[in-house]
Design a protein around this motif. Structure first.
Motif, mmCIF file in Angstrom:
data_model
loop_
_atom_site.group_PDB
_atom_site.id
_atom_site.type_symbol
_atom_site.label_atom_id
_atom_site.label_comp_id
_atom_site.label_asym_id
_atom_site.label_seq_id
_atom_site.Cartn_x
_atom_site.Cartn_y
_atom_site.Cartn_z
ATOM 1 N N HIS A 141 -0.411 0.281 -7.887
ATOM 2 C CA HIS A 141 -1.061 0.395 -6.915
ATOM 3 C C HIS A 141 -2.610 -0.038 -7.379
ATOM 4 O O HIS A 141 -3.138 0.569 -8.369
ATOM 5 C CB HIS A 141 -1.287 1.968 -6.398
ATOM 6 C CG HIS A 141 -2.196 1.868 -5.084
ATOM 7 N ND1 HIS A 141 -3.159 2.690 -4.704
ATOM 8 C CD2 HIS A 141 -1.835 1.109 -3.680
ATOM 9 C CE1 HIS A 141 -3.528 2.338 -3.537
ATOM 10 N NE2 HIS A 141 -3.103 1.643 -2.936
ATOM 11 N N CYS B 270 0.847 -1.075 0.004
ATOM 12 C CA CYS B 270 0.050 -0.048 -0.014
ATOM 13 C C CYS B 270 0.834 1.212 0.009
ATOM 14 O O CYS B 270 1.954 1.264 0.287
ATOM 15 C CB CYS B 270 -0.874 -0.191 1.138
ATOM 16 S SG CYS B 270 -2.626 -0.008 0.369
ATOM 17 N N HIS C 231 -5.713 3.666 7.091
ATOM 18 C CA HIS C 231 -6.706 4.195 5.835
ATOM 19 C C HIS C 231 -7.229 3.032 5.256
ATOM 20 O O HIS C 231 -7.333 1.821 5.537
ATOM 21 C CB HIS C 231 -5.471 4.610 4.850
ATOM 22 C CG HIS C 231 -4.743 3.220 3.994
ATOM 23 N ND1 HIS C 231 -3.612 2.555 4.841
ATOM 24 C CD2 HIS C 231 -4.750 2.725 3.002
ATOM 25 C CE1 HIS C 231 -3.174 1.766 4.164
ATOM 26 N NE2 HIS C 231 -3.825 1.729 2.875
ATOM 27 N N ASP D 89 -6.443 4.671 -2.106
ATOM 28 C CA ASP D 89 -6.328 4.769 -0.594
ATOM 29 C C ASP D 89 -7.126 6.076 0.140
ATOM 30 O O ASP D 89 -6.899 7.124 -0.369
ATOM 31 C CB ASP D 89 -4.832 4.742 -0.143
ATOM 32 C CG ASP D 89 -4.318 3.391 -0.398
ATOM 33 O OD1 ASP D 89 -5.036 2.484 -0.396
ATOM 34 O OD2 ASP D 89 -3.049 3.380 -0.398
HETATM 35 ZN ZN LIG Z 1 -3.755 0.832 -1.110
#
Ligand SMILES: [Zn+2]
Length: 355
Positions: A220, A51, A303, A224
């Motif tokens: 990714h 992440c 998150h 997020d």
């Molecule tokens: Zn992420």
């Protein structure tokens, strides 16, 4: 409950003990088979990449003076030796891009660590206007006012102007805490939010989108949303719970839902808790809170990682899949914002005039 009793009563009676051990073995074999099937059945979907909250790679920069001016808020240049003392104050920075954004900032700032943080913080804003790997060009101009925030070495940008050679325009944003809002946000000059919002998305309240879906560079797979631990996470559509906690080392507590209407899979990663209602096989209505956001697995700050993919595995961008909007300030909030925006951008303007 009855089935568990033989194990819990293993004790002095040898007959009962051996029956208990036999039963335990049987349970073990059955459990192993079930787990094997489960793992084999569910290992297909794409593995989530690390992440976004991962530490920023230190930029490779050669120190040189390139026309950048590190100044205090009132436009005064701060002598090198005093910069450490000035670290806790509001500061401003103006520079011309030479090389990457990270390298340009590293060149102008005394502390590599601060430059790294500022690069990351800036990247989260620029991403709404341009691609930092492709579109940042030599002679682009950056002007910012920033301040330290409570917490371990974080910085907050209060005002930003970025003049892009490629786009042929100047982008600007101002940080503003609207009355009654949980978090401050960034707005353009007319009081419209910089970030897109998902309408009826998985999370109502969050501080910032800290990473978009990105399939180039540092890949990714989702979006997020930086938020406090414990923030409710909802099923945006009527959905069936497909699985939970299939790879906790990486994803932390994680949940996989299938939206009933579209068949699209939604992954929620790094959760603090999954609520009992989110049992595999169960169908939940749109808007049902299924989990609480957190900081579990490979994550460095609380998150929600929200990822969408078709059953074929093809990833979908949540900001394209969902309906989105940009909110605009109104009434007294807009008036207050306009004053703040003007004050800060006048200061940015004066930075430019110093040349
Ligand atoms: Zn992420």
């Amino acid at each position: 409950m009855f089935l568990l009793r033989p194990i819990s009563t293993i004790g002095p009676n040898p007959n009962r003990a051996s029956r208990g051990i036999g039963f335990a073995l049987l349970v073990g074999v059955l459990l192993g088979t079930a787990l094997g099937f489960f793992a084999g059945h569910y290992l297909v979907p794409p593995a989530a990449p690390p992440c976004p909250t991962a530490p920023v790679t230190p930029p490779q920069a050669t120190p040189s003076s390139d026309g950048g001016v590190l100044t205090s808020i009132d436009g005064e240049t701060i002598p090198d030796g005093k910069q450490a003392d000035e670290k806790n104050k509001v500061r401003s920075l103006r520079l011309k891009i030479r090389g990457s954004l990270a390298a340009s900032l590293a060149r102008e700032m005394k502390e590599a660590r601060e430059a790294n943080i500022l690069t990351a913080v800036l990247g989260r804003l620029l991403v709404w206007w341009l691609d930092a790997t492709r579109d940042v060009m030599r002679d682009d101009e950056l002007k910012i006012i920033f301040e330290p925030v409570a917490g371990p070495g974080e910085l907050r940008i209060l005002a930003l102007e970025y003049t892009s050679q490629k786009m042929g325009k100047t982008f600007s944003a101002t940080y503003f805490e609207a009355p009654g809002a949980s978090y401050g946000r960034y707005y353009s000059a007319d009081g419209q939010e910089l970030e897109l919002r998902i309408i009826d998305g998985p999370i109502d309240d969050y501080e910032q989108v800290t990473e978009l879906m990105n399939m180039a560079g540092r890949r990714h797979h989702g979006v997020d949303f930086k938020t406090d631990r414990g923030t409710p996470v909802r099923a945006p559509f009527r959905a069936r719970i497909a699985r939970r906690n299939w790879s906790t080392r990486r994803n932390g507590n994680c949940l996989d839902l299938v939206y009933m209407d579209s068949g699209v899979h939604a992954l929620f990663l790094h959760l603090d808790k999954i609520l009992p209602i989110a049992r595999p096989g169960r169908v939940v209505e749109a808007g049902t809170v299924v989990a609480l956001a957190g900081n579990t697995g490979r994550s460095t700050a609380a998150h929600l990682h929200y990822e969408l993919h078709k059953s074929s595995g093809r990833l979908l961008n949540p900001f394209e899949f969902h309906k989105t909007e940009r909110l605009k300030l109104e009434g007294s909030a807009l008036s207050a914002f306009e004053i703040q925006h003007r004050t800060l951008h006048d200061k940015l303007q004066r930075l430019g005039d110093k040349e």
